[in-house]
Motif scaffolding. Structure first.
Motif, PDB file in Angstrom:
ATOM      1  N   GLY A  31       0.775  -1.223   0.000  1.00 30.11           N
ATOM      2  CA  GLY A  31       0.000   0.000   0.000  1.00 30.11           C
ATOM      3  C   GLY A  31       0.812   1.281   0.000  1.00 30.11           C
ATOM      4  O   GLY A  31       0.253   2.362   0.070  1.00 30.11           O
ATOM      5  N   HIS A  32       2.125   1.181  -0.054  1.00 28.77           N
ATOM      6  CA  HIS A  32       2.963   2.375   0.040  1.00 28.77           C
ATOM      7  C   HIS A  32       3.538   2.840  -1.297  1.00 28.77           C
ATOM      8  O   HIS A  32       4.454   3.638  -1.335  1.00 28.77           O
ATOM      9  CB  HIS A  32       4.074   2.150   1.074  1.00 28.77           C
ATOM     10  N   VAL A  33       2.997   2.331  -2.394  1.00 30.40           N
ATOM     11  CA  VAL A  33       3.410   2.823  -3.706  1.00 30.40           C
ATOM     12  C   VAL A  33       2.431   3.924  -4.096  1.00 30.40           C
ATOM     13  O   VAL A  33       1.430   3.698  -4.759  1.00 30.40           O
ATOM     14  CB  VAL A  33       3.428   1.699  -4.763  1.00 30.40           C
ATOM     15  N   THR A  34       2.724   5.140  -3.625  1.00 31.74           N
ATOM     16  CA  THR A  34       1.926   6.308  -3.961  1.00 31.74           C
ATOM     17  C   THR A  34       2.829   7.275  -4.728  1.00 31.74           C
ATOM     18  O   THR A  34       4.056   7.170  -4.661  1.00 31.74           O
ATOM     19  CB  THR A  34       1.364   6.995  -2.710  1.00 31.74           C
ATOM     20  N   VAL A  35       2.241   8.201  -5.449  1.00 30.56           N
ATOM     21  CA  VAL A  35       3.031   9.137  -6.261  1.00 30.56           C
ATOM     22  C   VAL A  35       4.033   9.887  -5.389  1.00 30.56           C
ATOM     23  O   VAL A  35       5.210   9.989  -5.728  1.00 30.56           O
ATOM     24  CB  VAL A  35       2.108  10.121  -7.017  1.00 30.56           C
ATOM     25  N   ASP A  36       3.573  10.411  -4.249  1.00 35.51           N
ATOM     26  CA  ASP A  36       4.480  11.216  -3.439  1.00 35.51           C
ATOM     27  C   ASP A  36       5.586  10.384  -2.793  1.00 35.51           C
ATOM     28  O   ASP A  36       6.749  10.810  -2.760  1.00 35.51           O
ATOM     29  CB  ASP A  36       3.734  12.062  -2.408  1.00 35.51           C
ATOM     30  N   LEU A  37       5.268   9.190  -2.320  1.00 35.40           N
ATOM     31  CA  LEU A  37       6.322   8.362  -1.721  1.00 35.40           C
ATOM     32  C   LEU A  37       7.315   7.869  -2.774  1.00 35.40           C
ATOM     33  O   LEU A  37       8.518   7.800  -2.522  1.00 35.40           O
ATOM     34  CB  LEU A  37       5.723   7.181  -0.952  1.00 35.40           C
ATOM     35  N   MET A  38       6.799   7.553  -3.960  1.00 33.70           N
ATOM     36  CA  MET A  38       7.680   7.149  -5.055  1.00 33.70           C
ATOM     37  C   MET A  38       8.637   8.294  -5.402  1.00 33.70           C
ATOM     38  O   MET A  38       9.840   8.091  -5.564  1.00 33.70           O
ATOM     39  CB  MET A  38       6.849   6.764  -6.283  1.00 33.70           C
ATOM     40  N   ALA A  39       8.120   9.519  -5.505  1.00 32.25           N
ATOM     41  CA  ALA A  39       8.961  10.679  -5.829  1.00 32.25           C
ATOM     42  C   ALA A  39       9.970  10.950  -4.718  1.00 32.25           C
ATOM     43  O   ALA A  39      11.125  11.294  -4.987  1.00 32.25           O
ATOM     44  CB  ALA A  39       8.088  11.908  -6.066  1.00 32.25           C
ATOM     45  N   HIS A  40       9.559  10.773  -3.463  1.00 36.22           N
ATOM     46  CA  HIS A  40      10.479  10.973  -2.341  1.00 36.22           C
ATOM     47  C   HIS A  40      11.639   9.982  -2.424  1.00 36.22           C
ATOM     48  O   HIS A  40      12.809  10.368  -2.321  1.00 36.22           O
ATOM     49  CB  HIS A  40       9.732  10.818  -1.007  1.00 36.22           C
ATOM     50  N   GLU A  41      11.340   8.718  -2.620  1.00 39.06           N
ATOM     51  CA  GLU A  41      12.401   7.703  -2.699  1.00 39.06           C
ATOM     52  C   GLU A  41      13.260   7.904  -3.948  1.00 39.06           C
ATOM     53  O   GLU A  41      14.460   7.668  -3.926  1.00 39.06           O
ATOM     54  CB  GLU A  41      11.809   6.295  -2.649  1.00 39.06           C
ATOM     55  N   TRP A  42      12.642   8.349  -5.041  1.00 38.47           N
ATOM     56  CA  TRP A  42      13.403   8.645  -6.252  1.00 38.47           C
ATOM     57  C   TRP A  42      14.398   9.772  -5.973  1.00 38.47           C
ATOM     58  O   TRP A  42      15.514   9.771  -6.480  1.00 38.47           O
ATOM     59  CB  TRP A  42      12.460   9.013  -7.396  1.00 38.47           C
ATOM     60  N   GLY A  43      13.992  10.723  -5.139  1.00 39.61           N
ATOM     61  CA  GLY A  43      14.904  11.794  -4.726  1.00 39.61           C
ATOM     62  C   GLY A  43      16.135  11.242  -4.034  1.00 39.61           C
ATOM     63  O   GLY A  43      17.262  11.707  -4.254  1.00 39.61           O
ATOM     64  N   HIS A  44      15.950  10.222  -3.186  1.00 38.77           N
ATOM     65  CA  HIS A  44      17.107   9.573  -2.547  1.00 38.77           C
ATOM     66  C   HIS A  44      18.005   8.909  -3.588  1.00 38.77           C
ATOM     67  O   HIS A  44      19.232   8.961  -3.491  1.00 38.77           O
ATOM     68  CB  HIS A  44      16.655   8.522  -1.533  1.00 38.77           C
ATOM     69  N   ALA A  45      17.385   8.287  -4.584  1.00 38.09           N
ATOM     70  CA  ALA A  45      18.171   7.629  -5.629  1.00 38.09           C
ATOM     71  C   ALA A  45      18.996   8.653  -6.408  1.00 38.09           C
ATOM     72  O   ALA A  45      20.180   8.425  -6.695  1.00 38.09           O
ATOM     73  CB  ALA A  45      17.244   6.868  -6.584  1.00 38.09           C
ATOM     74  N   ILE A  46      18.390   9.794  -6.737  1.00 42.94           N
ATOM     75  CA  ILE A  46      19.119  10.840  -7.453  1.00 42.94           C
ATOM     76  C   ILE A  46      20.279  11.345  -6.616  1.00 42.94           C
ATOM     77  O   ILE A  46      21.408  11.475  -7.096  1.00 42.94           O
ATOM     78  CB  ILE A  46      18.171  11.993  -7.845  1.00 42.94           C
ATOM     79  N   ASP A  47      20.017  11.624  -5.341  1.00 43.01           N
ATOM     80  CA  ASP A  47      21.096  12.113  -4.485  1.00 43.01           C
ATOM     81  C   ASP A  47      22.212  11.084  -4.353  1.00 43.01           C
ATOM     82  O   ASP A  47      23.390  11.419  -4.429  1.00 43.01           O
ATOM     83  CB  ASP A  47      20.586  12.480  -3.096  1.00 43.01           C
ATOM     84  N   HIS A  48      21.843   9.835  -4.174  1.00 38.81           N
ATOM     85  CA  HIS A  48      22.848   8.780  -4.009  1.00 38.81           C
ATOM     86  C   HIS A  48      23.762   8.685  -5.225  1.00 38.81           C
ATOM     87  O   HIS A  48      24.968   8.492  -5.103  1.00 38.81           O
ATOM     88  CB  HIS A  48      22.175   7.440  -3.748  1.00 38.81           C
ATOM     89  N   ASN A  49      23.181   8.836  -6.404  1.00 39.93           N
ATOM     90  CA  ASN A  49      23.958   8.676  -7.626  1.00 39.93           C
ATOM     91  C   ASN A  49      24.577   9.967  -8.153  1.00 39.93           C
ATOM     92  O   ASN A  49      25.501   9.917  -8.953  1.00 39.93           O
ATOM     93  CB  ASN A  49      23.090   8.035  -8.716  1.00 39.93           C
ATOM     94  N   GLU A  50      24.070  11.112  -7.723  1.00 44.83           N
ATOM     95  CA  GLU A  50      24.561  12.389  -8.251  1.00 44.83           C
ATOM     96  C   GLU A  50      25.072  13.344  -7.171  1.00 44.83           C
ATOM     97  O   GLU A  50      26.098  13.968  -7.333  1.00 44.83           O
ATOM     98  CB  GLU A  50      23.456  13.091  -9.057  1.00 44.83           C
ATOM     99  N   GLY A  51      24.304  13.503  -6.098  1.00 44.33           N
ATOM    100  CA  GLY A  51      24.636  14.505  -5.097  1.00 44.33           C
ATOM    101  C   GLY A  51      25.560  14.024  -4.007  1.00 44.33           C
ATOM    102  O   GLY A  51      26.393  14.754  -3.492  1.00 44.33           O
ATOM    103  N   GLU A  52      25.390  12.778  -3.615  1.00 42.95           N
ATOM    104  CA  GLU A  52      26.216  12.138  -2.590  1.00 42.95           C
ATOM    105  C   GLU A  52      26.241  12.911  -1.275  1.00 42.95           C
ATOM    106  O   GLU A  52      27.272  13.081  -0.649  1.00 42.95           O
ATOM    107  CB  GLU A  52      27.637  11.905  -3.105  1.00 42.95           C
ATOM    108  N   MET A  53      25.069  13.392  -0.838  1.00 47.26           N
ATOM    109  CA  MET A  53      24.991  14.008   0.478  1.00 47.26           C
ATOM    110  C   MET A  53      25.126  12.917   1.525  1.00 47.26           C
ATOM    111  O   MET A  53      24.626  11.809   1.352  1.00 47.26           O
ATOM    112  CB  MET A  53      23.670  14.751   0.660  1.00 47.26           C
ATOM    113  N   PHE A  54      25.796  13.204   2.604  1.00 46.23           N
ATOM    114  CA  PHE A  54      26.001  12.245   3.687  1.00 46.23           C
ATOM    115  C   PHE A  54      24.709  12.133   4.485  1.00 46.23           C
ATOM    116  O   PHE A  54      24.208  13.129   5.004  1.00 46.23           O
ATOM    117  CB  PHE A  54      27.164  12.721   4.557  1.00 46.23           C
TER     118      PHE A  54
END
Length: 124
Positions: A31-54
């Motif tokens: 039940g946790h595949v919602t647009v906003d949660l998907m976008a939030h987790e995608w933000g983590h993926a972008i940071d992990h691969n591009e931003g590398e914030m600790f």
């Protein structure tokens, strides 16, 4: 990946979502595949691969904030995150962070020994 058990405890009734940095997968409990949660987790993926914030303390809280903004930019119907998910329901309100116990100013950043020194508790 959906219908995932808690990655830390193995609990099959996990009510959350997460980005797994070790394998670059987004994990969602039932039940946790919602647009906003998907976008939030995608933000983590972008940071992990591009931003590398600790992901610890103030830097981690800033990353959480960026992910929250990503979520409300994609789900433009409101300023909240998690609405419509079973069990937890709405977990954050970007327009009014104190409504869910989150700070609305950096001066209110919460430093704690839990939660990677406040990455979720300190996001503003």
């Amino acid at each position: 990946m959906v219908h995932v058990s808690d990655p830390d405890t193995g609990d099959s009734m996990w009510d959350n979502a997460a980005f797994c940095m070790g394998c670059d997968h987004m994990l969602f409990g039932d039940g946790h595949v919602t647009v906003d949660l998907m976008a939030h987790e995608w933000g983590h993926a972008i940071d992990h691969n591009e931003g590398e914030m600790f992901n610890y303390g103030a830097t981690g809280a800033l990353e959480e904030s960026f992910c929250d903004v990503s979520a409300v930019m994609l789900d433009t119907s409101n300023w909240t995150l998690g609405e419509g998910t079973p069990g937890r329901g709405t977990s954050r309100d970007i327009a009014n962070p104190p409504a869910f116990g989150d700070p609305d100013h950096y001066l209110d950043f919460v430093i704690t020994s839990d939660d990677n020194a406040g990455v979720h508790l300190g996001r503003c």
